[in-house]
Motif scaffolding. Structure first.
Motif, PDB file in Angstrom:
ATOM      1  N   ASP A  86       0.988  -1.208   0.102  1.00  0.00           N
ATOM      2  CA  ASP A  86       0.109   0.231  -0.052  1.00  0.00           C
ATOM      3  C   ASP A  86       0.874   1.415   0.207  1.00  0.00           C
ATOM      4  O   ASP A  86       0.815   2.032  -0.819  1.00  0.00           O
ATOM      5  CB  ASP A  86      -0.769   0.017   1.301  1.00  0.00           C
ATOM      6  CG  ASP A  86      -1.998   0.837   0.949  1.00  0.00           C
ATOM      7  OD1 ASP A  86      -2.355   1.073   0.171  1.00  0.00           O
ATOM      8  OD2 ASP A  86      -2.874   0.859   2.327  1.00  0.00           O
ATOM      9  N   GLY A 145       1.244   3.393  -3.559  1.00  0.00           N
ATOM     10  CA  GLY A 145       0.533   4.762  -2.990  1.00  0.00           C
ATOM     11  C   GLY A 145       1.533   6.031  -3.387  1.00  0.00           C
ATOM     12  O   GLY A 145       1.001   7.463  -3.738  1.00  0.00           O
ATOM     13  N   LYS A 155      -4.024   2.136   4.654  1.00  0.00           N
ATOM     14  CA  LYS A 155      -3.121   3.162   4.809  1.00  0.00           C
ATOM     15  C   LYS A 155      -2.648   3.038   6.305  1.00  0.00           C
ATOM     16  O   LYS A 155      -2.681   3.775   7.091  1.00  0.00           O
ATOM     17  CB  LYS A 155      -3.767   4.486   4.759  1.00  0.00           C
ATOM     18  CG  LYS A 155      -4.563   4.631   3.290  1.00  0.00           C
ATOM     19  CD  LYS A 155      -3.617   4.597   2.133  1.00  0.00           C
ATOM     20  CE  LYS A 155      -4.173   4.455   0.852  1.00  0.00           C
ATOM     21  NZ  LYS A 155      -5.138   3.386   0.735  1.00  0.00           N
ATOM     22  N   ALA A 205      -3.185   7.959   0.130  1.00  0.00           N
ATOM     23  CA  ALA A 205      -2.236   6.928  -0.548  1.00  0.00           C
ATOM     24  C   ALA A 205      -0.862   7.425  -0.611  1.00  0.00           C
ATOM     25  O   ALA A 205       0.017   6.877  -0.231  1.00  0.00           O
ATOM     26  CB  ALA A 205      -2.825   6.823  -1.945  1.00  0.00           C
TER      27      ALA A 205
END
Ligand code: MHO
Length: 211
Positions: free
Chosen positions: A21, A25, A140, A167
């Motif tokens: 992530d 991101g 997140k 993100a």
């Protein structure tokens, strides 16, 4: 006339999804990310009971800025446990393609990568089926350690799966991405100076560290 932007989706399993992530991101051209469970057949997977699903990241990207190939490059180089050790389904190396073109590129690429490493890769390539978003506390994950940032930016739990600012910050906080891109985001996305300087310090502390 403004050019219409066609967003695309990519889905990857690369080990624990918290790290992926952050990695994706912070890449320019990535519009949003969310983590979840996919690739299996059992109904309603949750973290404590994900059945035969795998932890995956779903990425929405603008192919004019970042290509599927660029994303795959990050994919091959960043699996938490590498690509040659067999691992439980939860963390398997998995490419879930959304169109024939992605399938074609992934199948060509896996041969190239296997050749480079001179080893057979355990990555599976399969069509994307249903994606089940993970619980809010997994989205997140790095950013959520700094509740004050979420409050200042008014990021609600659902927005953790849709917000581009969330993100980006989640990536920089983990020390990935590029500092120049953070500077750009401050201008374009309107990240307040106070948050930007805090994030910069965390970035520098984490740079090069493990995700
Ligand atoms: N190594 C991680 C796994 C979490 S990830 C969501 C842990 O400390 O629990 O699978």
């Amino acid at each position: 006339l403004e050019q219409e932007v066609i967003f695309k989706k990519a889905t990857f399993g690369m080990g624990c999804f918290w790290a992926n992530d952050a990695l994706f991101g912070a890449q320019p051209g990535v519009l949003r990310t969310r983590v979840g469970y996919a690739g299996g057949t059992t109904g309603n997977p949750v973290y404590k009971n994900m059945g035969d699903h795998t932890e995956v990241i779903e990425i929405d990207f603008d192919p004019n800025i970042i290509s599927y190939r660029d994303l795959l490059k990050l994919f091959w180089d960043n699996h938490e446990y590498g690509l040659t050790t067999v691992i439980k389904r939860q963390y398997m190396s998995l490419i879930l393609y959304h169109e024939e073109e992605q399938k074609r590129i992934a199948e060509l690429d896996i041969e190239v990568e296997a050749g480079k490493r001179n080893e057979k890769l355990i990555t599976e390539i399969a069509p994307a089926g249903p994606f089940y978003p993970a619980e809010d506390y997994h989205q997140k994950y790095r950013l959520q350690k700094h509740k004050w940032i979420m409050e200042e930016l008014n990021i609600s739990p659902d927005q953790l799966q849709t917000s581009q600012i969330a993100a980006r910050l989640n990536g920089y906080l983990a020390g990935v991405g590029k500092l120049q891109d953070l500077e750009k985001d401050v201008k374009v996305l309107g990240i307040p100076e106070k948050i930007a300087s805090f994030v910069k310090i965390q970035y520098l502390d984490n740079e090069g560290g493990s995700l």
